[in-house]
Design a protein around this motif. Structure first.
Motif, PDB file in Angstrom:
ATOM      1  N   ARG A  30       0.832  -1.209   0.000  1.00  0.00           N
ATOM      2  CA  ARG A  30       0.000   0.000   0.000  1.00  0.00           C
ATOM      3  C   ARG A  30       0.863   1.253   0.000  1.00  0.00           C
ATOM      4  O   ARG A  30       1.949   1.286   0.580  1.00  0.00           O
ATOM      5  CB  ARG A  30      -0.936   0.016   1.213  1.00  0.00           C
ATOM      6  N   ARG A  31       0.358   2.287  -0.635  1.00  0.00           N
ATOM      7  CA  ARG A  31       1.034   3.585  -0.643  1.00  0.00           C
ATOM      8  C   ARG A  31       0.530   4.419   0.528  1.00  0.00           C
ATOM      9  O   ARG A  31      -0.541   4.141   1.085  1.00  0.00           O
ATOM     10  CB  ARG A  31       0.801   4.286  -1.982  1.00  0.00           C
ATOM     11  N   PRO A  32       1.278   5.461   0.905  1.00  0.00           N
ATOM     12  CA  PRO A  32       0.887   6.252   2.079  1.00  0.00           C
ATOM     13  C   PRO A  32      -0.559   6.749   2.055  1.00  0.00           C
ATOM     14  O   PRO A  32      -1.233   6.743   3.087  1.00  0.00           O
ATOM     15  CB  PRO A  32       1.888   7.410   2.052  1.00  0.00           C
ATOM     16  N   ALA A  33      -1.056   7.171   0.886  1.00  0.00           N
ATOM     17  CA  ALA A  33      -2.421   7.696   0.806  1.00  0.00           C
ATOM     18  C   ALA A  33      -3.470   6.654   1.157  1.00  0.00           C
ATOM     19  O   ALA A  33      -4.619   6.999   1.486  1.00  0.00           O
ATOM     20  CB  ALA A  33      -2.687   8.246  -0.596  1.00  0.00           C
ATOM     21  N   GLU A  34      -3.090   5.386   1.113  1.00  0.00           N
ATOM     22  CA  GLU A  34      -4.019   4.299   1.430  1.00  0.00           C
ATOM     23  C   GLU A  34      -3.941   3.876   2.894  1.00  0.00           C
ATOM     24  O   GLU A  34      -4.614   2.923   3.290  1.00  0.00           O
ATOM     25  CB  GLU A  34      -3.725   3.090   0.534  1.00  0.00           C
ATOM     26  N   LEU A  35      -3.122   4.565   3.672  1.00  0.00           N
ATOM     27  CA  LEU A  35      -2.920   4.228   5.078  1.00  0.00           C
ATOM     28  C   LEU A  35      -3.398   5.359   5.973  1.00  0.00           C
ATOM     29  O   LEU A  35      -3.381   6.533   5.582  1.00  0.00           O
ATOM     30  CB  LEU A  35      -1.433   3.963   5.345  1.00  0.00           C
ATOM     31  N   SER A  36      -3.793   5.024   7.194  1.00  0.00           N
ATOM     32  CA  SER A  36      -4.158   6.051   8.173  1.00  0.00           C
ATOM     33  C   SER A  36      -2.903   6.766   8.664  1.00  0.00           C
ATOM     34  O   SER A  36      -1.770   6.313   8.428  1.00  0.00           O
ATOM     35  CB  SER A  36      -4.875   5.400   9.358  1.00  0.00           C
ATOM     36  N   GLY A  37      -3.108   7.880   9.384  1.00  0.00           N
ATOM     37  CA  GLY A  37      -1.964   8.606   9.933  1.00  0.00           C
ATOM     38  C   GLY A  37      -1.134   7.746  10.861  1.00  0.00           C
ATOM     39  O   GLY A  37       0.101   7.749  10.818  1.00  0.00           O
ATOM     40  N   GLY A  38      -1.814   6.964  11.728  1.00  0.00           N
ATOM     41  CA  GLY A  38      -1.088   6.089  12.645  1.00  0.00           C
ATOM     42  C   GLY A  38      -0.304   5.019  11.910  1.00  0.00           C
ATOM     43  O   GLY A  38       0.829   4.693  12.281  1.00  0.00           O
ATOM     44  N   GLN A  39      -0.886   4.477  10.846  1.00  0.00           N
ATOM     45  CA  GLN A  39      -0.179   3.477  10.052  1.00  0.00           C
ATOM     46  C   GLN A  39       1.026   4.092   9.339  1.00  0.00           C
ATOM     47  O   GLN A  39       2.089   3.474   9.247  1.00  0.00           O
ATOM     48  CB  GLN A  39      -1.133   2.846   9.038  1.00  0.00           C
ATOM     49  N   GLN A  40       0.865   5.322   8.838  1.00  0.00           N
ATOM     50  CA  GLN A  40       1.995   5.985   8.180  1.00  0.00           C
ATOM     51  C   GLN A  40       3.146   6.204   9.155  1.00  0.00           C
ATOM     52  O   GLN A  40       4.318   6.013   8.799  1.00  0.00           O
ATOM     53  CB  GLN A  40       1.533   7.319   7.580  1.00  0.00           C
ATOM     54  N   GLN A  41       2.812   6.587  10.389  1.00  0.00           N
ATOM     55  CA  GLN A  41       3.885   6.784  11.361  1.00  0.00           C
ATOM     56  C   GLN A  41       4.549   5.453  11.696  1.00  0.00           C
ATOM     57  O   GLN A  41       5.762   5.389  11.917  1.00  0.00           O
ATOM     58  CB  GLN A  41       3.337   7.461  12.623  1.00  0.00           C
ATOM     59  N   ARG A  42       3.788   4.378  11.715  1.00  0.00           N
ATOM     60  CA  ARG A  42       4.375   3.062  11.958  1.00  0.00           C
ATOM     61  C   ARG A  42       5.268   2.631  10.794  1.00  0.00           C
ATOM     62  O   ARG A  42       6.295   1.974  11.007  1.00  0.00           O
ATOM     63  CB  ARG A  42       3.277   2.038  12.229  1.00  0.00           C
ATOM     64  N   VAL A  43       4.914   3.003   9.566  1.00  0.00           N
ATOM     65  CA  VAL A  43       5.813   2.752   8.429  1.00  0.00           C
ATOM     66  C   VAL A  43       7.111   3.532   8.632  1.00  0.00           C
ATOM     67  O   VAL A  43       8.212   3.014   8.390  1.00  0.00           O
ATOM     68  CB  VAL A  43       5.161   3.139   7.091  1.00  0.00           C
ATOM     69  N   ALA A  44       6.996   4.791   9.100  1.00  0.00           N
ATOM     70  CA  ALA A  44       8.195   5.595   9.357  1.00  0.00           C
ATOM     71  C   ALA A  44       9.070   4.947  10.425  1.00  0.00           C
ATOM     72  O   ALA A  44      10.305   4.973  10.340  1.00  0.00           O
ATOM     73  CB  ALA A  44       7.794   7.014   9.777  1.00  0.00           C
ATOM     74  N   ILE A  45       8.456   4.329  11.433  1.00  0.00           N
ATOM     75  CA  ILE A  45       9.220   3.634  12.467  1.00  0.00           C
ATOM     76  C   ILE A  45       9.870   2.378  11.889  1.00  0.00           C
ATOM     77  O   ILE A  45      11.033   2.077  12.182  1.00  0.00           O
ATOM     78  CB  ILE A  45       8.320   3.291  13.668  1.00  0.00           C
ATOM     79  N   ALA A  46       9.133   1.652  11.041  1.00  0.00           N
ATOM     80  CA  ALA A  46       9.724   0.475  10.382  1.00  0.00           C
ATOM     81  C   ALA A  46      10.923   0.886   9.536  1.00  0.00           C
ATOM     82  O   ALA A  46      11.948   0.195   9.520  1.00  0.00           O
ATOM     83  CB  ALA A  46       8.671  -0.218   9.516  1.00  0.00           C
ATOM     84  N   ARG A  47      10.809   1.997   8.833  1.00  0.00           N
ATOM     85  CA  ARG A  47      11.933   2.507   8.037  1.00  0.00           C
ATOM     86  C   ARG A  47      13.127   2.793   8.948  1.00  0.00           C
ATOM     87  O   ARG A  47      14.271   2.484   8.598  1.00  0.00           O
ATOM     88  CB  ARG A  47      11.498   3.778   7.297  1.00  0.00           C
ATOM     89  N   ALA A  48      12.859   3.365  10.109  1.00  0.00           N
ATOM     90  CA  ALA A  48      13.943   3.669  11.052  1.00  0.00           C
ATOM     91  C   ALA A  48      14.591   2.401  11.590  1.00  0.00           C
ATOM     92  O   ALA A  48      15.805   2.355  11.817  1.00  0.00           O
ATOM     93  CB  ALA A  48      13.392   4.516  12.201  1.00  0.00           C
ATOM     94  N   LEU A  49      13.778   1.356  11.783  1.00  0.00           N
ATOM     95  CA  LEU A  49      14.292   0.117  12.375  1.00  0.00           C
ATOM     96  C   LEU A  49      14.998  -0.789  11.367  1.00  0.00           C
ATOM     97  O   LEU A  49      15.759  -1.674  11.762  1.00  0.00           O
ATOM     98  CB  LEU A  49      13.133  -0.678  12.996  1.00  0.00           C
ATOM     99  N   HIS A  50      14.753  -0.571  10.102  1.00  0.00           N
ATOM    100  CA  HIS A  50      15.180  -1.498   9.060  1.00  0.00           C
ATOM    101  C   HIS A  50      16.666  -1.824   9.117  1.00  0.00           C
ATOM    102  O   HIS A  50      17.083  -2.971   8.958  1.00  0.00           O
ATOM    103  CB  HIS A  50      14.797  -0.913   7.693  1.00  0.00           C
TER     104      HIS A  50
END
Length: 243
Positions: free
Chosen positions: A140-160
């Motif tokens: 999914r692309r960011p526009a298809e995710l909620s704000g909370g989900q987008q922030q969790r993607v940002a955290i996953a990016r940080a943890l990668h």
């Protein structure tokens, strides 16, 4: 075997020059952020908490004092070496998610590896998304995710890339209360269950209550700490500082 703190600030001073004269953003700050701990940093406006985060992460250099990440001093490093270390040993989560709209969640997570010139490990990307509960949302692309989900993607990016320390600057500031609570629970579980070191700047006592400890700054100095405090205790300590 000697175990170094994840982040050590030793006598750190940061002074800026302005038209009105010198501004002392940090005044001899000494503090160790131990490995596997989740620490909130709070203080009144102008207390130096954002400067502390920037100096600790090597985004700004101290006027005096020493900063070490995992025992490695940042002072002698060139800008190139610092950039390389930030890409591999540190990670950042901000109030704005900073996701690229044209990329999927998985490709956003993989972006730091691409920027660092490293081969993208798709298994590691999936693992990072799994850590934040979004394994099923990888395409999914960011526009298809909620704000909370987008922030969790940002955290996953940080943890990668498995950083030594995760720096978070008001990570729930743009989220509703329920989404913010999910993100804070995630940060706490990453520390408790996976030994991730997290340093979070926040103005919100409720957010700080999810951390193991809260460090208080005022006028560029560490003026107190509360461990395992609830939101009311943290709010009371902040009220004392703001008098």
């Amino acid at each position: 075997m000697t175990t170094f703190p994840a982040v050590l600030l030793d006598g750190v001073t940061r002074t800026y020059r302005s038209r009105a004269g010198e501004v002392h953003a940090l005044r001899g700050v000494t503090h160790a952020f131990e490995r596997g701990t989740f620490t909130a940093v709070m203080g009144p406006s102008g207390s130096g908490k954002s400067t502390l985060l920037q100096v600790a992460a090597g985004l700004d250099r101290p006027t005096r004092g020493d900063v070490r990440i995992g025992g490695k001093p940042l002072g002698p490093m060139s800008q190139t070496a610092l950039t390389r270390m930030r890409r591999t040993s540190m990670a950042f989560v901000f109030q704005s998610y900073n996701l690229l709209d044209a990329l999927s969640a998985a490709d956003n997570v993989a972006l730091p590896a691409r920027l660092a010139g490293r081969r993208v490990d798709r298994d590691a990307v999936r693992h990072a998304l799994g850590q934040v509960g979004l394994a099923e949302q990888a395409r999914r692309r960011p526009a298809e995710l909620s704000g909370g989900q987008q922030q969790r993607v940002a955290i996953a990016r940080a943890l990668h890339l498995q950083p030594e320390v995760l720096f978070a600057d008001e990570p729930t500031g743009a989220l509703d209360r329920a989404s913010g609570r999910q993100v804070l629970q995630l940060l706490r579980s990453l520390s408790d269950e996976q030994g991730q070191t997290v340093v979070m700047v926040t103005h919100d006592p409720l957010a700080a209550s999810y951390a193991h400890g809260t460090l208080f700054l005022a006028d560029g100095q560490v003026v107190g700490r509360l461990d395992r405090a609830d939101a009311n205790q943290i709010a009371a300590a902040m009220s004392e500082l703001e008098r």
